[in-house]
Design an enzyme around this catalytic site. Structure first.
Site, PDB file in Angstrom:
ATOM      1  N   GLU A 192     -58.694 -12.838  53.518  1.00 21.21           N
ATOM      2  CA  GLU A 192     -57.619 -13.832  53.510  1.00 21.21           C
ATOM      3  C   GLU A 192     -58.048 -15.180  54.083  1.00 21.21           C
ATOM      4  O   GLU A 192     -57.420 -15.721  54.991  1.00 21.21           O
ATOM      5  CB  GLU A 192     -56.375 -13.299  54.240  1.00 21.21           C
ATOM      6  CG  GLU A 192     -55.118 -14.079  53.869  1.00 21.21           C
ATOM      7  CD  GLU A 192     -53.832 -13.456  54.391  1.00 21.21           C
ATOM      8  OE1 GLU A 192     -53.616 -12.262  54.134  1.00 21.21           O
ATOM      9  OE2 GLU A 192     -53.070 -14.166  55.042  1.00 21.21           O
ATOM     10  N   HIS A 227     -37.900  -4.485  55.423  1.00 18.82           N
ATOM     11  CA  HIS A 227     -38.948  -5.461  55.091  1.00 18.82           C
ATOM     12  C   HIS A 227     -38.833  -6.023  53.663  1.00 18.82           C
ATOM     13  O   HIS A 227     -38.797  -7.242  53.462  1.00 18.82           O
ATOM     14  CB  HIS A 227     -40.322  -4.812  55.313  1.00 18.82           C
ATOM     15  CG  HIS A 227     -41.470  -5.685  54.948  1.00 18.82           C
ATOM     16  ND1 HIS A 227     -41.865  -6.768  55.713  1.00 18.82           N
ATOM     17  CD2 HIS A 227     -42.309  -5.656  53.879  1.00 18.82           C
ATOM     18  CE1 HIS A 227     -42.898  -7.355  55.133  1.00 18.82           C
ATOM     19  NE2 HIS A 227     -43.192  -6.702  54.018  1.00 18.82           N
ATOM     20  N   ARG A 250     -55.860 -14.929  49.014  1.00 15.91           N
ATOM     21  CA  ARG A 250     -55.086 -13.722  49.377  1.00 15.91           C
ATOM     22  C   ARG A 250     -53.753 -14.077  50.035  1.00 15.91           C
ATOM     23  O   ARG A 250     -52.797 -13.313  49.982  1.00 15.91           O
ATOM     24  CB  ARG A 250     -55.926 -12.805  50.286  1.00 15.91           C
ATOM     25  CG  ARG A 250     -55.235 -11.488  50.581  1.00 15.91           C
ATOM     26  CD  ARG A 250     -56.151 -10.432  51.181  1.00 15.91           C
ATOM     27  NE  ARG A 250     -55.392  -9.234  51.489  1.00 15.91           N
ATOM     28  CZ  ARG A 250     -55.901  -8.093  51.893  1.00 15.91           C
ATOM     29  NH1 ARG A 250     -57.211  -7.971  52.049  1.00 15.91           N
ATOM     30  NH2 ARG A 250     -55.138  -7.061  52.154  1.00 15.91           N
ATOM     31  N   HIS A 256     -40.197 -12.551  57.292  1.00 15.33           N
ATOM     32  CA  HIS A 256     -40.476 -12.078  58.659  1.00 15.33           C
ATOM     33  C   HIS A 256     -39.490 -12.686  59.654  1.00 15.33           C
ATOM     34  O   HIS A 256     -39.056 -12.024  60.597  1.00 15.33           O
ATOM     35  CB  HIS A 256     -41.906 -12.440  59.073  1.00 15.33           C
ATOM     36  CG  HIS A 256     -42.944 -11.568  58.417  1.00 15.33           C
ATOM     37  ND1 HIS A 256     -44.272 -11.926  58.309  1.00 15.33           N
ATOM     38  CD2 HIS A 256     -42.839 -10.349  57.842  1.00 15.33           C
ATOM     39  CE1 HIS A 256     -44.925 -10.961  57.687  1.00 15.33           C
ATOM     40  NE2 HIS A 256     -44.083  -9.996  57.388  1.00 15.33           N
TER      41      HIS A 256
HETATM   42  N1  NAD Z   1     -51.267  -3.086  55.270  1.00 14.07           N
HETATM   43  C1  NAD Z   1     -50.625  -3.904  54.480  1.00 14.07           C
HETATM   44  O1  NAD Z   1     -51.216  -4.640  53.696  1.00 14.07           O
HETATM   45  C2  NAD Z   1     -49.117  -3.891  54.496  1.00 14.07           C
HETATM   46  C3  NAD Z   1     -48.408  -4.570  53.503  1.00 14.07           C
HETATM   47  C4  NAD Z   1     -47.017  -4.484  53.513  1.00 14.07           C
HETATM   48  C5  NAD Z   1     -46.367  -3.758  54.502  1.00 14.07           C
HETATM   49  N2  NAD Z   1     -47.094  -3.121  55.455  1.00 14.07           N
HETATM   50  C6  NAD Z   1     -46.437  -2.312  56.501  1.00 14.07           C
HETATM   51  O2  NAD Z   1     -45.805  -1.208  55.858  1.00 14.07           O
HETATM   52  C7  NAD Z   1     -44.745  -0.742  56.679  1.00 14.07           C
HETATM   53  C8  NAD Z   1     -43.557  -0.437  55.819  1.00 14.07           C
HETATM   54  O3  NAD Z   1     -43.908   0.554  54.891  1.00 14.07           O
HETATM   55  P1  NAD Z   1     -42.809   1.404  54.102  1.00 14.07           P
HETATM   56  O4  NAD Z   1     -41.774   0.471  53.575  1.00 14.07           O
HETATM   57  O5  NAD Z   1     -43.531   2.271  53.177  1.00 14.07           O
HETATM   58  O6  NAD Z   1     -42.070   2.179  55.274  1.00 14.07           O
HETATM   59  P2  NAD Z   1     -42.269   3.647  55.913  1.00 14.07           P
HETATM   60  O7  NAD Z   1     -43.657   4.065  55.926  1.00 14.07           O
HETATM   61  O8  NAD Z   1     -41.527   3.595  57.213  1.00 14.07           O
HETATM   62  O9  NAD Z   1     -41.445   4.571  54.903  1.00 14.07           O
HETATM   63  C9  NAD Z   1     -40.056   4.348  54.736  1.00 14.07           C
HETATM   64  C10 NAD Z   1     -39.252   5.629  54.925  1.00 14.07           C
HETATM   65  O10 NAD Z   1     -39.389   6.438  53.754  1.00 14.07           O
HETATM   66  C11 NAD Z   1     -39.793   7.757  54.107  1.00 14.07           C
HETATM   67  N3  NAD Z   1     -40.580   8.247  52.982  1.00 14.07           N
HETATM   68  C12 NAD Z   1     -41.823   7.875  52.642  1.00 14.07           C
HETATM   69  N4  NAD Z   1     -42.169   8.415  51.466  1.00 14.07           N
HETATM   70  C13 NAD Z   1     -41.134   9.167  51.055  1.00 14.07           C
HETATM   71  C14 NAD Z   1     -40.873   9.932  49.894  1.00 14.07           C
HETATM   72  N5  NAD Z   1     -41.752  10.010  48.905  1.00 14.07           N
HETATM   73  N6  NAD Z   1     -39.685  10.587  49.813  1.00 14.07           N
HETATM   74  C15 NAD Z   1     -38.755  10.460  50.794  1.00 14.07           C
HETATM   75  N7  NAD Z   1     -38.931   9.720  51.894  1.00 14.07           N
HETATM   76  C16 NAD Z   1     -40.105   9.069  52.018  1.00 14.07           C
HETATM   77  C17 NAD Z   1     -40.509   7.615  55.416  1.00 14.07           C
HETATM   78  O11 NAD Z   1     -40.501   8.782  56.151  1.00 14.07           O
HETATM   79  C18 NAD Z   1     -39.699   6.509  56.088  1.00 14.07           C
HETATM   80  O12 NAD Z   1     -38.571   7.042  56.694  1.00 14.07           O
HETATM   81  C19 NAD Z   1     -44.503  -1.825  57.707  1.00 14.07           C
HETATM   82  O13 NAD Z   1     -44.977  -1.365  58.949  1.00 14.07           O
HETATM   83  C20 NAD Z   1     -45.333  -3.000  57.227  1.00 14.07           C
HETATM   84  O14 NAD Z   1     -45.814  -3.786  58.283  1.00 14.07           O
HETATM   85  C21 NAD Z   1     -48.455  -3.167  55.473  1.00 14.07           C
END
Ligand code: NAD
Length: 364
Positions: free
Chosen positions: A237, A266, A241, A252
């Site tokens: 980045e 989010h 990126r 945010h």
């Molecule tokens: N690394 C990166 O490039 C990047 C990019 C965007 C976001 N993020 C991070 O990602 C996080 C958010 O991720 P998210 O939105 O996946 O949230 P999460 O991982 O908290 O999942 C959301 C909810 O869905 C549930 N869940 C997951 N898969 C499921 C399924 N198949 N069936 C039923 N329930 C399920 C989980 O238990 C949780 O309660 C944040 O911490 C954010 O900072 C990282």
């Protein structure tokens, strides 16, 4: 109905396998990368639904797969979560040349990737994303992190996975709100760099959200292709990126102002943030109003929030939101970085935005 996308990063290159039912091939895909015990890190929600099938498949392929189940939610992306996970991984005596598997959403992917990156000075890991957000965004590109009290994702490193397996069939059990939040990131790819994909989403996006498998596979695969291409050109980045942060500076700030809770998840923050980025671009005379209208129409059709007024509870003020933006990682030399648009599919990075214009868009 599956597709393989390569992330061209030289010696750190890896494949993303996207398809409905592709998880059945996990044993065969992961066995060549694994050595010794194979920890599978997940959260308790995902464990209840998808863990036993994966463990059985891995064991059938001769792998010594063992589960580590973390509490669900951001609470696990913490120093305490890292300590607990690291302890469990070290107790299992993971091999330095082995493979740790992350089975879950962005929380499990970010935490597991970070732990793998620092344990024994770097162990390989695999991403098996189970949310739409994780399949199209967080599992690809190697950003890993935990949160600090000072802010989200402030303690982290770049550590690329060795493989990503994105099975769209897993999304059937995802709560509707989480599915929609992930869709905001899909729309983001169209908005930032591919007007044709946006047009395709206008026709097929809602179908994908309603369970049309081929449409969902195509939406995830195209999103991954776009992210893979951008990451391959700018892994750390330093430039392009940052376009992937479209809607995130506003998003945010909205998340922070609403307390990172149930009022706004989010992806919803990103959806509203993208709508605000379009409106700011129109206000500055950079983007045709009809492109902004079209974008917002699609968010509405998908069922996503698209204005600050859509957030339940007291409305965060413009001054408060700008204060939150000033604390974001995306500040360099005291100037806010914005991703704005010349039109649908034509995002660009700028640090030259009058604060008054930002304030007026936030107050509208
Ligand atoms: N690394 C990166 O490039 C990047 C990019 C965007 C976001 N993020 C991070 O990602 C996080 C958010 O991720 P998210 O939105 O996946 O949230 P999460 O991982 O908290 O999942 C959301 C909810 O869905 C549930 N869940 C997951 N898969 C499921 C399924 N198949 N069936 C039923 N329930 C399920 C989980 O238990 C949780 O309660 C944040 O911490 C954010 O900072 C990282």
């Amino acid at each position: 109905m599956s597709e393989t996308i390569s992330v061209g990063l030289g010696e750190r290159a890896y494949d993303i396998h996207v398809g409905s039912g592709v998880l059945k091939r996990a044993g065969e895909l992961l066995a060549p990368l694994a050595k010794g015990v194979v920890p599978v890190v997940t959260d308790s929600h995902v464990a209840d639904i998808h863990l036993s099938g994966l463990l059985a498949g891995l064991r059938q392929a001769g792998l010594d797969a063992r589960a580590i189940v973390m509490p669900p939610g951001e609470v696990s992306k913490s120093f305490a979560g890292l300590e607990r996970l690291s302890g469990a991984l070290l107790d299992m005596e993971i091999d330095r040349k082995g493979l740790v598997i992350a089975l879950g959403g962005g929380v499990i992917g970010d935490l597991t990737g970070f732990a793998a990156g620092v344990l024994k000075r770097g162990v390989g890991f695999a991403q098996i994303p189970t949310t739409l957000l994780a399949q199209v965004d967080s599992s690809v590109g190697g950003k890993t992190a935990i949160n600090a009290v000072q802010g989200k994702n402030l303690v982290g490193l770049f550590h690329q996975p060795r493989i990503v397996i994105a099975d769209t069939a897993l999304l059937k059990t995802l709560p509707r709100r989480e599915l929609l939040a992930g869709y905001a990131e899909v729309v983001k790819y169209g908005a930032l760099g591919d007007a044709q994909f946006f047009e395709w989403l206008e026709v097929n996006g809602v179908k994908a959200l309603q369970g049309d498998e081929p449409a969902m596979v195509q939406a995830v695969a195209h999103s991954c292709r776009m992210k893979a291409a951008i990451v391959a050109r700018d892994e750390r980045e330093t430039g392009e990126r940052a376009l992937l942060n479209l809607g995130h500076t506003f998003g945010h700030a909205l998340e922070a102002a609403t307390g990172y809770g149930d009022r706004l998840v989010h992806g919803e923050g990103v959806a509203i943030g993208m709508a605000l980025a379009f409106q700011l671009s129109v206000r500055l005379g950079l983007c045709p109003g009809q492109d902004a209208d079209r974008f917002i129409r699609h968010l509405k059709a998908a069922g996503l929030p698209n204005a600050i007024a859509d957030i339940p509870g007291p409305r965060p003020g413009a001054g408060e939101l700008i204060r939150h933006m000033a604390h974001d990682k995306k500040v360099t030399d005291g100037k806010l970085t914005f991703i704005l648009l010349h039109g649908l599919g034509r995002a660009f990075i700028t640090r030259d935005v009058p604060l008054e214009a930002v304030k007026s868009v936030l107050a509208d």
